[in-house]
Design a protein around this motif. Structure first.
Motif, short mmCIF file in Angstrom:
data_model
loop_
_atom_site.label_atom_id
_atom_site.label_comp_id
_atom_site.label_asym_id
_atom_site.label_seq_id
_atom_site.Cartn_x
_atom_site.Cartn_y
_atom_site.Cartn_z
N LYS A 98 1.18 -1.33 0.17
CA LYS A 98 0.48 0.05 -0.03
C LYS A 98 0.95 1.39 0.57
O LYS A 98 0.53 2.72 0.88
N LEU A 99 2.06 1.25 -0.63
CA LEU A 99 2.62 2.84 -0.93
C LEU A 99 2.35 3.51 -2.00
O LEU A 99 2.83 4.33 -1.59
N GLY A 100 1.20 3.63 -1.90
CA GLY A 100 0.79 4.37 -3.54
C GLY A 100 -0.50 4.98 -2.09
O GLY A 100 -0.40 6.09 -2.36
N GLU A 101 -0.91 4.11 -0.79
CA GLU A 101 -1.43 5.17 -0.50
C GLU A 101 -0.97 6.33 0.79
O GLU A 101 -0.95 7.54 0.98
N SER A 113 -2.55 13.23 -10.46
CA SER A 113 -1.35 13.29 -11.33
C SER A 113 -0.75 11.65 -12.21
O SER A 113 -1.11 11.98 -13.45
N ILE A 114 -0.47 11.01 -11.29
CA ILE A 114 -0.48 9.64 -11.59
C ILE A 114 -1.32 8.38 -11.49
O ILE A 114 -1.10 7.48 -11.54
N LYS A 115 -2.39 8.63 -10.71
CA LYS A 115 -3.39 8.02 -9.77
C LYS A 115 -3.02 6.16 -10.70
O LYS A 115 -3.15 5.59 -10.74
N GLU A 116 -3.91 7.44 -12.06
CA GLU A 116 -4.49 6.06 -12.86
C GLU A 116 -3.54 5.12 -13.28
O GLU A 116 -4.13 4.32 -14.59
N LYS A 117 -2.61 5.53 -13.90
CA LYS A 117 -1.59 4.63 -14.27
C LYS A 117 0.03 4.33 -13.17
O LYS A 117 0.54 3.63 -13.55
N HIS A 120 1.96 1.44 -13.02
CA HIS A 120 3.01 0.80 -14.44
C HIS A 120 4.52 2.07 -13.78
O HIS A 120 5.13 1.95 -13.75
N TYR A 121 3.79 3.05 -13.24
CA TYR A 121 4.79 4.01 -12.85
C TYR A 121 5.07 4.05 -11.53
O TYR A 121 6.41 4.23 -11.07
N TYR A 122 5.14 2.46 -10.83
CA TYR A 122 5.82 1.96 -8.91
C TYR A 122 6.60 1.20 -9.95
O TYR A 122 7.40 1.46 -9.20
N ALA A 123 6.48 0.24 -10.40
CA ALA A 123 7.02 -0.82 -11.81
C ALA A 123 8.01 0.16 -12.42
O ALA A 123 9.10 -0.54 -12.17
#
Length: 158
Positions: A98-101, A113-117, A120-123
């Motif tokens: 849950k690093l995105g959180e 601005s990157i939530k939808e992708k 992919h952005y994380y990877a």
């Protein structure tokens, strides 16, 4: 995520590469996302307390100098395990931890601005910086408290 109650980690002894088994009895972690241009660096600091459960090594685990060597071995093994898990999460484009959180809470506008992708952005852009501080609270069993020949004690007694 500070939820680990107890876990067993087996590391190689610095003296002879034989296994030393640790029980991590307490841990605390802090993860802080930081932007480095377009890359997202997760700075993770982990402190942990462990006890030696068993050692097949000839290393005397009661010697303070050897405890320092065992701390290094434990640190390296915990780092290897965490890096492997992080790398797998990147490979699978999976937000296991849950690093995105965490990013969204700390940088809501930039994350939007990157939530939808995000996967992919994380990877493609995530990196991990680790700081691990192990403390060995107790030394447990070692290889040779009694002679290995099925209970024969040192000194010739039977």
């Amino acid at each position: 995520m500070n939820r680990m109650k107890s876990t067993i980690v087996k590391a190689s002894s610095p003296s002879d590469e034989r296994p030393v088994t640790f029980d991590i009895i307490k841990s605390r972690s802090r993860i802080r996302p930081v932007w480095d241009k377009d890359d997202l660096v997760f700075k993770m600091k982990i402190t942990l307390q462990a006890q030696v459960l068993a050692s097949d090594s000839n290393l005397r685990i009661t010697d303070p100098a050897n405890i320092a060597k065992l701390r290094t071995a434990l640190k390296e093994e915990v780092e290897r395990i965490i890096r492997k898990a992080f790398d797998e999460s990147l490979r699978h484009k999976a937000n296991f931890y849950k690093l995105g959180e965490r990013v969204e809470l700390r940088y809501p506008k930039r994350f939007a601005s990157i939530k939808e992708k995000w996967q992919h952005y994380y990877a493609e852009h995530a990196r991990l910086e680790l700081e691990i501080d192990p403390y060995i609270k107790r030394a447990g069993g070692e290889q040779d408290p009694l002679r290995a020949e099925y209970g024969e004690q040192e000194g010739g007694g039977s």
